[in-house]
Motif scaffolding. Sequence first.
Motif, short mmCIF file in Angstrom:
data_model
loop_
_atom_site.label_atom_id
_atom_site.label_comp_id
_atom_site.label_asym_id
_atom_site.label_seq_id
_atom_site.Cartn_x
_atom_site.Cartn_y
_atom_site.Cartn_z
N ALA A 24 -7.16 16.13 37.15
CA ALA A 24 -6.92 17.48 37.67
C ALA A 24 -8.24 18.22 37.87
CB ALA A 24 -6.02 18.26 36.71
N VAL A 25 -9.17 18.02 36.96
CA VAL A 25 -10.46 18.69 37.10
C VAL A 25 -11.19 18.16 38.34
CG1 VAL A 25 -12.74 19.02 36.04
CG2 VAL A 25 -10.67 19.20 34.64
N THR A 26 -11.16 16.84 38.52
CA THR A 26 -11.84 16.27 39.70
C THR A 26 -11.26 16.85 40.99
OG1 THR A 26 -11.99 14.23 38.44
CG2 THR A 26 -12.54 14.11 40.78
N VAL A 27 -9.93 16.84 41.09
CA VAL A 27 -9.30 17.33 42.31
C VAL A 27 -9.68 18.79 42.56
CG1 VAL A 27 -7.08 17.87 43.40
CG2 VAL A 27 -7.37 15.72 42.18
N SER A 28 -9.69 19.59 41.51
CA SER A 28 -10.00 21.02 41.69
C SER A 28 -11.44 21.23 42.12
CB SER A 28 -9.75 21.79 40.39
OG SER A 28 -8.45 21.54 39.95
N VAL A 29 -12.35 20.43 41.56
CA VAL A 29 -13.75 20.58 41.93
C VAL A 29 -13.97 20.18 43.40
CG1 VAL A 29 -16.07 19.65 41.53
CG2 VAL A 29 -14.64 20.32 39.59
N VAL A 30 -13.37 19.07 43.80
CA VAL A 30 -13.50 18.64 45.20
C VAL A 30 -12.97 19.74 46.12
CG1 VAL A 30 -12.62 17.02 46.92
CG2 VAL A 30 -13.38 16.17 44.70
N ASP A 31 -11.80 20.25 45.78
CA ASP A 31 -11.17 21.26 46.63
C ASP A 31 -12.04 22.50 46.77
OD1 ASP A 31 -8.43 22.04 47.90
OD2 ASP A 31 -9.05 23.78 46.72
N THR A 32 -12.59 22.94 45.65
CA THR A 32 -13.41 24.15 45.67
C THR A 32 -14.70 23.91 46.46
OG1 THR A 32 -12.52 24.66 43.50
CG2 THR A 32 -14.43 25.92 44.19
N ALA A 33 -15.27 22.72 46.29
CA ALA A 33 -16.49 22.40 47.02
C ALA A 33 -16.26 22.47 48.53
CB ALA A 33 -17.00 21.02 46.62
N VAL A 34 -15.13 21.93 48.98
CA VAL A 34 -14.86 21.95 50.42
C VAL A 34 -14.74 23.39 50.93
CG1 VAL A 34 -13.20 21.31 52.21
CG2 VAL A 34 -13.80 19.67 50.44
N ALA A 35 -14.05 24.23 50.16
CA ALA A 35 -13.88 25.62 50.59
C ALA A 35 -15.24 26.33 50.68
CB ALA A 35 -12.96 26.37 49.62
N LEU A 36 -16.07 26.15 49.66
CA LEU A 36 -17.35 26.84 49.66
C LEU A 36 -18.24 26.33 50.80
CD1 LEU A 36 -18.06 27.11 45.82
CD2 LEU A 36 -17.17 28.87 47.36
N LEU A 37 -18.19 25.02 51.05
CA LEU A 37 -18.97 24.47 52.17
C LEU A 37 -18.50 25.09 53.49
CD1 LEU A 37 -19.40 20.65 51.43
CD2 LEU A 37 -21.15 22.45 51.39
N ALA A 38 -17.18 25.22 53.64
CA ALA A 38 -16.66 25.80 54.87
C ALA A 38 -17.19 27.23 55.02
CB ALA A 38 -15.14 25.79 54.87
N GLY A 39 -17.20 27.97 53.91
CA GLY A 39 -17.73 29.33 53.95
C GLY A 39 -19.20 29.34 54.35
N LEU A 40 -19.96 28.40 53.79
CA LEU A 40 -21.40 28.34 54.09
C LEU A 40 -21.67 27.92 55.53
CD1 LEU A 40 -22.95 26.78 50.86
CD2 LEU A 40 -23.30 29.09 51.79
N ALA A 41 -20.73 27.18 56.11
CA ALA A 41 -20.92 26.78 57.50
C ALA A 41 -20.59 27.94 58.44
CB ALA A 41 -20.05 25.58 57.82
N ILE A 42 -19.63 28.77 58.03
CA ILE A 42 -19.09 29.75 58.97
C ILE A 42 -19.81 31.11 58.92
CG2 ILE A 42 -17.04 31.17 59.39
CD1 ILE A 42 -15.49 28.48 58.71
N PHE A 43 -20.03 31.66 57.73
CA PHE A 43 -20.54 33.03 57.69
C PHE A 43 -21.94 33.21 58.29
CE2 PHE A 43 -16.92 33.51 54.84
CZ PHE A 43 -16.30 34.56 55.52
N PRO A 44 -22.87 32.25 58.13
CA PRO A 44 -24.16 32.42 58.80
C PRO A 44 -23.99 32.56 60.31
CG PRO A 44 -24.32 30.70 57.14
CD PRO A 44 -22.87 31.06 57.24
N LEU A 45 -23.00 31.85 60.87
CA LEU A 45 -22.76 31.95 62.31
C LEU A 45 -22.14 33.30 62.66
CD1 LEU A 45 -21.25 28.42 62.99
CD2 LEU A 45 -23.56 29.22 63.46
N VAL A 46 -21.25 33.76 61.78
CA VAL A 46 -20.61 35.06 62.02
C VAL A 46 -21.68 36.14 62.15
CG1 VAL A 46 -19.18 36.85 60.94
CG2 VAL A 46 -18.45 34.45 60.85
N PHE A 47 -22.62 36.14 61.19
CA PHE A 47 -23.62 37.21 61.20
C PHE A 47 -24.64 37.02 62.31
CE2 PHE A 47 -22.13 37.27 56.69
CZ PHE A 47 -21.42 38.46 56.82
#
Length: 470
Positions: free
Chosen positions: A271-294
């Motif tokens: 369960a810990v592994t799955v949660s860490v992977v999931d969170t990492a993907v979300a944060l990466l998506a945020g890091l890919a998108i917001f720099p472009l937004v600004f």
Amino acid sequence: MTDLVQNAAGDLAADSSRKDHPMWSSRLAFILAASGSAVGLGNIWKFPYITGENGGGAFVLVYLLCIALIGIPIMIAEVAIGRRGGRSPINSMRQLAQRDGLSKRWVWIGGMGMLASFLILSFYSVIGGWALSYVGNAAQGAFVGADSDTIGAMFGGLLADPIALLLWHSVFMLLVIIIVARGLSSGMEKAINILMPLLFVLLLVMVGYAMNTGNFAQGFSFLFQPDFSKLTTEGVLTALGHAFFTLSLGMGVMMAYGSYLPKKVSIVKTAVTVSVVDTAVALLAGLAIFPLVFANGLEAGAGPGLIFQTLPLAFGQMSGGVLFGSLFFALLVVAAVTSAISLLEPVVEWLEEQKGISRFGGTLIGGISIWALGILTILSLNQWSDVYPLGMFERFEGKTFFDLFDYVTANLMMPLGGLAIALFVGWFMSKQAGENELDLGNGAGYRLFMFVLRYITPAAVLVVFIYNLA
Ligand code: PFF
């Protein structure tokens, strides 16, 4: 002794009701399937846009806290119930309540979860359809050299066209129905084993691009520098709801997956592994998108269209953008499909357990009803965009069918289901059952986990609820 006999009887019954469902072949197979359910549109589409709407850093912090204190303990509890019950969520709950001499009412956890799956998949498939249509756009070079107005108009055009939306929604649902009807074939599993890591790599490429050409510093501090003046109580509820949504919790999906989990696998580590992977993907998506937004002067709070209005800009300007763009949206579709299968599976597993319904029949009945319900979401985006079915209640003012399905499932049904799961495992299920499933021994680790599950997790969910109602 009676316990032993009952357990043996339970295990036998469980085995006979799942003889056509093989167990996951390994811990890795389960991790991939559970991450396949968790990682989806929630990470790449929903997380960035609700973060943008809720002002960034402080929201992200609350979301991370919710994952750690609420999400992970509930995932452990939910998988444990599933493995012990060995059947569809409704019947696993019935089985466990019976074995420990508890009220039959616990069954409603499974029932409410199935209703939530139904509602979620109906709009999830429409958004999956957006991603499908963007594979085509990217491949045809529609993003090449386009500015933000053109990209915005492209997205607006899609939403305004109910026929196109219906077509893509149908294609998406058809894919899901075909896969669920056949059962996950080993070929499918193998393909996912390659495609999911590929999505991860591609996200890294996008983050690299955002670092080079976007306003990375501003995007980064938007995500990670908390400004609590921007956080509302509604935002806290949204963060809580999203923790459930993104980890596929509180509605029996992880229970259903847990029912196929071999005894020797550690639920806690998994369960810990799955949660860490999931969170990492979300944060990466945020890091890919917001720099472009600004960098492009776009609106962080633009809403559900955010990734469809930002990423195409990047694909339109980068070299190899046609290839990367098509690949990215194709992988997004794959991620969405693996989540969607997990939403349909519990409904089908339950229909199958009713006498006389085959897997194929169950998939068709479930799939077609969900497809039909999806039409309400499609209309919410155009013809019915000002129809607010529960508008007479202040809480639901200005919410279309689509908004309502999203709000009611993520912010009410999933946290409530999760709360009930935490209470069940924390307070009601027999101690022996907990110790058996959790492989934490009966020492400090077990006591710490139980403390969190009994007090911290339920209190956190309740505090958010009560604050929000008050
Ligand atoms: N977790 C999926 C996502 O983040 O896209 C969505 C989801 C799948 C929610 C399965 C709930 C669920 F049961």
